[in-house]
Write an enzyme that holds these catalytic residues in place. Structure first.
Site, PDB file in Angstrom:
ATOM      1  N   GLU A  48      38.452  35.327  52.912  1.00  0.00           N
ATOM      2  CA  GLU A  48      38.095  35.566  51.502  1.00  0.00           C
ATOM      3  C   GLU A  48      39.199  35.025  50.598  1.00  0.00           C
ATOM      4  OE1 GLU A  48      37.483  39.714  50.428  1.00  0.00           O
ATOM      5  OE2 GLU A  48      37.828  39.254  48.313  1.00  0.00           O
ATOM      6  N   ARG A  52      41.328  34.004  41.718  1.00  0.00           N
ATOM      7  CA  ARG A  52      42.318  34.604  40.812  1.00  0.00           C
ATOM      8  C   ARG A  52      43.368  33.623  40.357  1.00  0.00           C
ATOM      9  NH1 ARG A  52      43.589  40.285  43.890  1.00  0.00           N
ATOM     10  NH2 ARG A  52      41.406  40.646  44.381  1.00  0.00           N
ATOM     11  N   THR A  76      36.649  38.102  44.394  1.00  0.00           N
ATOM     12  CA  THR A  76      36.781  38.272  42.939  1.00  0.00           C
ATOM     13  C   THR A  76      35.666  37.537  42.188  1.00  0.00           C
ATOM     14  OG1 THR A  76      39.180  38.180  43.406  1.00  0.00           O
ATOM     15  CG2 THR A  76      38.552  38.555  41.143  1.00  0.00           C
ATOM     16  N   LYS A 136      31.345  46.450  49.913  1.00  0.00           N
ATOM     17  CA  LYS A 136      32.802  46.608  49.910  1.00  0.00           C
ATOM     18  C   LYS A 136      33.112  47.895  49.135  1.00  0.00           C
ATOM     19  CE  LYS A 136      36.683  44.450  47.444  1.00  0.00           C
ATOM     20  NZ  LYS A 136      37.374  43.197  47.148  1.00  0.00           N
TER      21      LYS A 136
HETATM   22  C1  3PG Z   1      42.280  42.968  46.330  1.00  0.00           C
HETATM   23  O1  3PG Z   1      41.201  42.652  45.899  1.00  0.00           O
HETATM   24  O2  3PG Z   1      43.372  42.748  45.795  1.00  0.00           O
HETATM   25  C2  3PG Z   1      42.228  43.631  47.636  1.00  0.00           C
HETATM   26  O3  3PG Z   1      41.672  44.867  47.488  1.00  0.00           O
HETATM   27  C3  3PG Z   1      43.515  43.677  48.342  1.00  0.00           C
HETATM   28  O4  3PG Z   1      44.109  44.890  48.213  1.00  0.00           O
HETATM   29  P1  3PG Z   1      45.436  45.133  49.014  1.00  0.00           P
HETATM   30  O5  3PG Z   1      46.439  44.174  48.476  1.00  0.00           O
HETATM   31  O6  3PG Z   1      45.764  46.581  48.727  1.00  0.00           O
HETATM   32  O7  3PG Z   1      45.101  44.876  50.460  1.00  0.00           O
END
Ligand code: 3PG
Length: 216
Positions: A48, A52, A76, A136
């Site tokens: 994934e 971002r 995202t 999710k």
């Molecule tokens: C995110 O979208 O940033 C994820 O949930 C990752 O979260 P984490 O950094 O706590 O694994």
């Protein structure tokens, strides 16, 4: 390493390939393919890449082109336009931090498997109304963690979750032991410093450990 299966990919396939879906943030296109190869070497192929950073779509394109054994998805995804752009770049699945009917419909119309993000019963119901039953749970540990997942087993026993947010190698095993958890997501497989330094061996080791996490 197996090659990508023919035919359409279903959300459950994305969830069941490995115990962990790595949540990846990339700042340089040059890192994309080596990072994907490092994760693959550790047995993780569902990747994934979050939308971002300005180079996220180019990174998805690079992985889709240069590392065909990987199955790259976009994270995202917050709009229909995100979903379209991600698919155009080569994303084979999408992950969203929340759920809207617009994103759900867009992914359905594109034939792009979606893992929609939910954190409440109402959001689960909205996603289910649109046919989504693999979801999710985000942000998982901040929004109730284990206790929330256990509470959902009653009313939402037909839903499978990928808890993401605050998940680590330490707490992943107890999450994975829950009947309604199909896999977990997290950024710990791709630490920012390891990516920046090109420490691919460290990332392969983290991936290998994640791949070996017990799932009932
Ligand atoms: C995110 O979208 O940033 C994820 O949930 C990752 O979260 P984490 O950094 O706590 O694994």
């Amino acid at each position: 390493m197996a090659v990508n299966p023919p035919g359409p990919l279903a959300p459950i396939d994305v969830m069941q390939d490995a115990p962990v879906i790595p949540v990846i943030v990339l700042h340089e296109v040059a890192h994309a393919a080596p990072l994907a190869r490092a994760l693959l070497a550790g047995g993780i192929r569902m990747l994934e890449v979050t939308l971002r950073t300005p180079v996220a779509l180019a990174c998805i394109e690079a992985i889709a082109r240069d590392v065909p054994e990987a199955v790259v998805g976009a994270g995202t995804v917050r709009s229909a336009a995100d979903a379209q752009a991600a698919q155009l770049a080569g994303a084979r699945f999408a992950v969203s931090p929340g759920y809207t009917h617009g994103v759900g419909r867009a992914c359905h119309d594109l034939g792009l498997p979606l893992l929609p993000g939910v954190a409440t019963g109402s959001e689960i119901m909205a996603a289910q109304e649109d046919g989504y039953t693999e979801l999710k749970f985000f942000p998982a540990m901040q929004a109730g963690g284990m206790a929330m997942l256990k509470a959902w087993q009653g009313p939402f026993g037909d839903v499978r979750f990928c808890p993401t947010g605050g998940v680590s190698e330490a707490n992943a095993p107890e999450l994975l032991a829950l009947a309604n958890v199909a896999c977990v997501g997290g950024s710990w497989l791709t630490p920012a410093d390891a990516v920046a330094q090109g420490d691919w061996a460290r990332i392969t080791a983290l991936a290998r450990a994640a791949k070996a996490l017990p799932r009932p």
